[in-house]
Design an enzyme around this catalytic site. Structure first.
Site, PDB file in Angstrom:
ATOM      1  N   THR A   1      20.313  64.652 -58.918  1.00 57.11           N
ATOM      2  CA  THR A   1      20.462  63.199 -58.936  1.00 57.11           C
ATOM      3  C   THR A   1      21.469  62.710 -59.974  1.00 57.11           C
ATOM      4  O   THR A   1      21.746  61.506 -60.038  1.00 57.11           O
ATOM      5  CB  THR A   1      19.115  62.522 -59.233  1.00 57.11           C
ATOM      6  OG1 THR A   1      18.616  63.012 -60.489  1.00 57.11           O
ATOM      7  CG2 THR A   1      18.110  62.786 -58.132  1.00 57.11           C
ATOM      8  N   LYS A   2      22.005  63.618 -60.777  1.00 61.76           N
ATOM      9  CA  LYS A   2      22.909  63.217 -61.848  1.00 61.76           C
ATOM     10  C   LYS A   2      24.365  63.187 -61.359  1.00 61.76           C
ATOM     11  O   LYS A   2      24.682  63.605 -60.252  1.00 61.76           O
ATOM     12  CB  LYS A   2      22.764  64.158 -63.047  1.00 61.76           C
ATOM     13  CG  LYS A   2      21.350  64.188 -63.630  1.00 61.76           C
ATOM     14  CD  LYS A   2      20.886  62.808 -64.048  1.00 61.76           C
ATOM     15  CE  LYS A   2      19.560  62.820 -64.798  1.00 61.76           C
ATOM     16  NZ  LYS A   2      18.400  63.147 -63.964  1.00 61.76           N
ATOM     17  N   ASN A   3      25.252  62.703 -62.220  1.00 61.27           N
ATOM     18  CA  ASN A   3      26.669  62.546 -61.832  1.00 61.27           C
ATOM     19  C   ASN A   3      27.311  63.864 -61.441  1.00 61.27           C
ATOM     20  O   ASN A   3      28.156  63.902 -60.539  1.00 61.27           O
ATOM     21  CB  ASN A   3      27.448  61.897 -62.968  1.00 61.27           C
ATOM     22  CG  ASN A   3      27.016  60.463 -63.228  1.00 61.27           C
ATOM     23  OD1 ASN A   3      25.832  60.134 -63.161  1.00 61.27           O
ATOM     24  ND2 ASN A   3      27.968  59.593 -63.505  1.00 61.27           N
TER      25      ASN A   3
ATOM     26  N   HIS B   1      20.697  67.820 -62.940  1.00 59.53           N
ATOM     27  CA  HIS B   1      19.833  67.741 -61.769  1.00 59.53           C
ATOM     28  C   HIS B   1      20.628  67.151 -60.604  1.00 59.53           C
ATOM     29  O   HIS B   1      21.648  66.492 -60.810  1.00 59.53           O
ATOM     30  CB  HIS B   1      18.622  66.860 -62.095  1.00 59.53           C
ATOM     31  CG  HIS B   1      17.604  66.782 -61.022  1.00 59.53           C
ATOM     32  ND1 HIS B   1      17.585  65.765 -60.089  1.00 59.53           N
ATOM     33  CD2 HIS B   1      16.552  67.596 -60.716  1.00 59.53           C
ATOM     34  CE1 HIS B   1      16.575  65.944 -59.269  1.00 59.53           C
ATOM     35  NE2 HIS B   1      15.935  67.045 -59.612  1.00 59.53           N
TER      36      HIS B   1
END
Length: 377
Positions: free
Chosen positions: A180-182, A178
Site C-alpha cells: 500500500t506504500k509509494n 508494504h
C-alpha cells in the site's frame, strides 16, 4: 470496480526478480539488496540503512538497539498502526499515548514534555500521511531530557520536514515498503535508517541473528559467532530486486501520485468551502509525498453512510486506524496521558480515497462524482 490500492509495478520488476532467481544468491544482502541500501544512503544522506522484511521488523530492531526493557516508557500517538506500539511492548515497555493535532493527525508535540517521567526512554513520532511532525520541537525535548527519537516514517518515503527527509531526523527511522506504500518490495518490506552511527555495528549484528556474520563476509573477522541477541531481519534478494524496479522509476511514481493528489484536492475544494468536508492540511515547512488522500466529514454516522454509498458503487474508499489506547492490547500494554480530545473524534471522521500509481483521471472523476451526489442530498 475502483480499487483502494494497487501495488506499484513499473515493468522492470519482472526482469530483476528473474535475474535474482537465476543468481547464486537469493538470501539477504545480495546485489539488489546492497544496491537499494546504497540508493537510500546517497539520496537521503543517511550514514547507514538496512533493508528489513517489514517496517515492523525495522521498529523491532530499533527497540533492541535502544535496549528497551521491562518498566521503560515510550511515548507515541494512539492514532497509528499496531506495529508502532508492538515493537516496544515486545521488549516489556509501557506505551504512553498522547493526543494528536486535529489538523494533521500527528502527535501533538505540545503534550510530550508533560508525559515524560523518570522511566521514559524514547519518543516515537509517526508522520501520518507523509506529513512531518514538528521535529524541531520533538528533537529539542529529546535532547533536553536525554531521550531517543525513533521516527515511524512508514508513510514518509520521499517526504520532507524543513528540507530534511523524514526518517533521517531522529536517532533512528523506519520506512515501510508494504504493497500500500509509494514503493514496495514485492508486497512486504521495510528499511531501518540509522542516523546515529554508534548504532551501526550493533544493528548489523542484531539483523544477522545476533552474529557478526556481516563483518565476516567483509573479511573483518576470520570466523563469525553469536555476539548479541538478535533475530532474522533480512529480506530475501527477491524482495530487494522488486524494490529496485520501483526505485529506478521513483520520480515517475511520485509525480503520478502527486498529480492524482492535487486533482482530488482541486475537485473537492468546493465541498470544503461549503463546510461539507475538511481537506488535508500541510503545515509550512512540510513537503508531503502523496502517500494518501483523505478528508473528514461531520461525524461517525455521516462517514458510515458515505462509505456505504462508495461500497454500493464498487469504489474502495475506507476509514483508517482504530485508536490504540482504546483497544484491548492498548489497555493492557499502554495508557493514555491526558485527555483524548481529538484522537477518537477525528479518527471517526476520516475517509481515505483510492490513490495509487496508475490511477486514472477517469477513476478520480468517478470517485469525486459520488461525493458530489452525496453533497447534493
Amino acid at each position: 470496480m475502483i480499487h483502494f490500492n494497487k501495488p506499484p509495478r513499473t515493468g522492470n520488476e519482472d526482469k530483476y526478480v528473474l535475474e535474482a532467481m537465476n543468481s547464486l544468491k537469493i538470501s539477504g544482502d545480495g546485489a539488489f539488496g546492497k544496491r537499494s541500501q546504497e540508493w537510500f544512503e546517497k539520496r537521503y544522506g543517511c550514514p547507514k540503512t538496512l533493508l528489513t522484511p517489514s517496517c515492523t521488523h525495522a521498529l523491532e530492531m530499533a527497540a533492541l538497539l535502544l535496549d528497551i526493557k521491562e518498566g521503560d516508557e515510550v511515548i507515541m500517538p494512539s492514532y497509528t498502526f499496531v506495529s508502532t506500539a508492538d515493537a516496544f511492548a515486545l521488549r516489556g515497555a509501557k506505551i504512553v499515548f498522547v493526543d494528536v493535532r486535529a489538523e494533521t493527525m500527528n502527535m501533538d508535540e505540545r503534550l510530550i514534555e508533560a508525559a515524560i517521567t523518570p522511566k521514559t526512554r524514547a519518543i516515537v513520532p509517526v508522520h501520518y500521511a507523509g506529513v512531518g511532525c514538528d521535529m524541531d520541537v520533538i528533537m529539542d525535548i529529546a535532547n533536553r531530557h536525554n531521550l531517543f527519537v525513533v521516527e515511524d516514517a512508514a508513510q514518509g518515503f520521499e517526504a520532507t520536514y524543513k528540507g530534511k527527509p523524514l526518517g533521517t531526523i531522529g536517532h533512528l527511522g523506519a520506512f515501510s515498503f508494504h504493497e500500500t506504500k509509494n514503493v514496495t518490495s514485492g508486497g512486504e518490506g521495510g528499511l531501518l535508517l540509522i542516523n546515529d552511527e554508534r548504532f551501526t555495528q550493533r544493528a548489523e549484528i542484531i539483523r544477522e541473528k545476533g552474529t557478526n556474520r556481516s563483518q565476516f563476509f567483509r573479511g573483518m573477522v576470520d570466523k563469525y559467532g553469536w555476539m548479541d541477541i538478535g533475530s532474522s531481519y533480512l529480506p530475501s534478494e527477491l524482495q530487494a530486486a522488486y524494490l529496485w524496479g520501483n526505485l529506478e522509476e521513483v520520480d515517475a511514481i511520485q509525480n503520478h501520485r502527486l498529480n492524482a493528489w492535487k486533482m482530488y484536492y482541486t475537485k473537492l475544494e468546493g465541498l470544503a468551502k461549503k463546510g461539507l468536508i475538511e481537506l488535508p492540511y500541510i503545515p509550512e515547512g512540510c513537503v508531503h509525498n502523496a502517500h494518501m488522500f483523505y478528508f473528514k466529514v461531520k461525524d461517525l454516522e455521516t462517514r458510515t453512510a458515505l462509505l456505504e454509498q462508495f461500497k454500493a458503487q464498487n469504489i474502495g474508499a475506507v476509514f483508517h486506524y482504530i485508536p490504540l489506547h482504546s483497544a484491548p492490547a492498548g489497555l493492557k500494554y499502554g495508557r493514555m496521558f491526558g485527555e483524548d480530545v481529538y484522537t477518537t473524534k477525528e479518527s471517526e471522521r476520516l475517509v481515505r480515497l483510492p490513490l495509487y500509481y496508475g490511477i486514472t483521471h477517469e477513476e478520480i472523476d468517478a470517485v469525486c462524482d459520488i461525493l458530489m451526489k452525496w453533497s447534493a442530498c
